[in-house]
Design a protein around this motif. Structure first.
Motif, PDB file in Angstrom:
ATOM      1  N   ILE A   8       0.859  -1.285  -0.006  1.00 29.50           N
ATOM      2  CA  ILE A   8       0.102   0.093   0.118  1.00 29.50           C
ATOM      3  C   ILE A   8       0.829   1.220   0.051  1.00 29.50           C
ATOM      4  N   VAL A   9       1.968   1.201   0.847  1.00 33.17           N
ATOM      5  CA  VAL A   9       2.855   2.599   0.899  1.00 33.17           C
ATOM      6  C   VAL A   9       3.424   2.664  -0.504  1.00 33.17           C
ATOM      7  N   VAL A  10       3.911   1.540  -1.051  1.00 36.93           N
ATOM      8  CA  VAL A  10       4.812   1.737  -2.325  1.00 36.93           C
ATOM      9  C   VAL A  10       3.850   1.979  -3.415  1.00 36.93           C
ATOM     10  N   GLY A  11       2.639   1.629  -3.524  1.00 38.52           N
ATOM     11  CA  GLY A  11       1.453   1.868  -4.277  1.00 38.52           C
ATOM     12  C   GLY A  11       1.233   3.013  -4.303  1.00 38.52           C
ATOM     13  N   ALA A  12       0.890   3.724  -3.092  1.00 36.95           N
ATOM     14  CA  ALA A  12       0.595   5.198  -3.191  1.00 36.95           C
ATOM     15  C   ALA A  12       1.574   6.249  -3.363  1.00 36.95           C
TER      16      ALA A  12
END
Length: 301
Positions: A8-12
């Motif tokens: 989620i962090v890398v995607g955002a």
């Protein structure tokens, strides 16, 4: 293994940095390396047969989907213009001209990506080169602003500065009046974004500014150019997600892709308004400082 929090962090971050002129690939390399530990082990884009690369593929498709949604009316005109041009064997209307501008301007990066992407990713997709290229990206952005200010103004139909009240149709009309040579030159700048740390949107915007476009029109053309490139790169490698590289991370890919879609949509909505009146200078400063800080951390660790 890639966990959900990492995804989620890398995607955002990917959704934002793909469209902000700060290099998504550079951040995908640098963030895990700076955090270190499990992140550095799980998220190594330069590793052969890396599951992290398969994950990034999914994020790119989500980012392209966000661009398609935001510019959906433009793409209806562009795709309609393309088929109209084929059917009537002409390039006359603004939709037809813009369609062929995008097609021709995409060819250089498409060919270069097929030939050089693996080489650049495995040899230069490491933290230290990525940090150095991020600093270089900042220099390019700032240099583009300086050169544009010093350039002698030459009125050209496509160069009219956009205003907040302008419609999307008017903006596409301005872009369609560019010469094909100018469009291909701007599109060719995307080749530099194969280097981790160099921003696709940043270098195409600088190329557009140096060819006389306003910040607003340069950003718009950059986003339109990026859509087929990002989508094609994702579709080309999407089978990896259903093979060994995607084993065990399908849920993480979905979570990261949703985060990437949402952040990309918000990013393009913000940037299309930001460049009505603002410049690339703040992004240039960020790239130099972030790249230098990452280089210091990686060197001293």
């Amino acid at each position: 293994m890639l966990d959900y929090f990492e995804a989620i962090v890398v995607g955002a971050f990917q959704g934002v940095t793909e469209l902000f002129p700060v290099s998504s690939l550079g951040h995908s390399v640098l963030i895990p390396a700076v955090v270190g530990g499990k992140w550095a082990r799980d998220l190594d884009v330069s590793a052969p047969e890396s599951p992290y690369l398969a994950f990034i593929v999914g994020l790119h498709v989500a980012t392209a989907a966000a661009l398609l949604l935001f510019f959906r009316r433009d793409w209806v005109r562009i795709v309609g213009g393309f088929f109209s041009s084929i059917r009537h064997r002409r390039v006359e209307t603004s939709g037809e001209r813009l369609a062929w501008l995008i097609v021709l301007a995409t060819i250089p990066v498409g060919v270069s990506g097929l030939l050089l992407e693996h080489l650049f990713r495995t040899t230069l997709g490491k933290p230290v080169p990525a940090a150095a290229f991020l600093i270089a990206n900042g220099v390019v952005l700032y240099g583009g602003e300086l050169l544009r200010r010093r350039a002698v103004a030459t009125p050209v139909a496509a160069d009219s500065p956009g205003a907040a009240a302008d419609t999307d149709v008017a903006a596409d009309e301005r872009l369609s009046r560019m010469s094909f040579g100018r469009g291909v030159l701007i599109g060719s700048a995307q080749v530099l974004a194969l280097l981790p740390g160099i921003s696709r949107s940043g270098v195409t915007m600088v190329a557009g500014l140096l060819r006389g476009l306003s910040h607003e029109d340069a950003a718009r053309f950059s986003f339109l150019l990026a859509t087929p490139v990002i989508l094609a790169a994702g579709v080309l490698k999407i089978p990896d997600l259903f093979g060994p590289l995607g084993a065990g991370i399908h849920g993480q890919v979905l979570a990261g892709s949703l985060a990437s879609f949402a952040s990309a949509y918000l990013a393009v909505r913000f940037l299309t308004r930001y460049f009505h009146t603002r410049t690339l200078t703040p992004f240039a400063l960020y790239c130099v400082l972030a790249g230098a800080a990452a280089l210091a951390v990686l060197t001293l660790r």
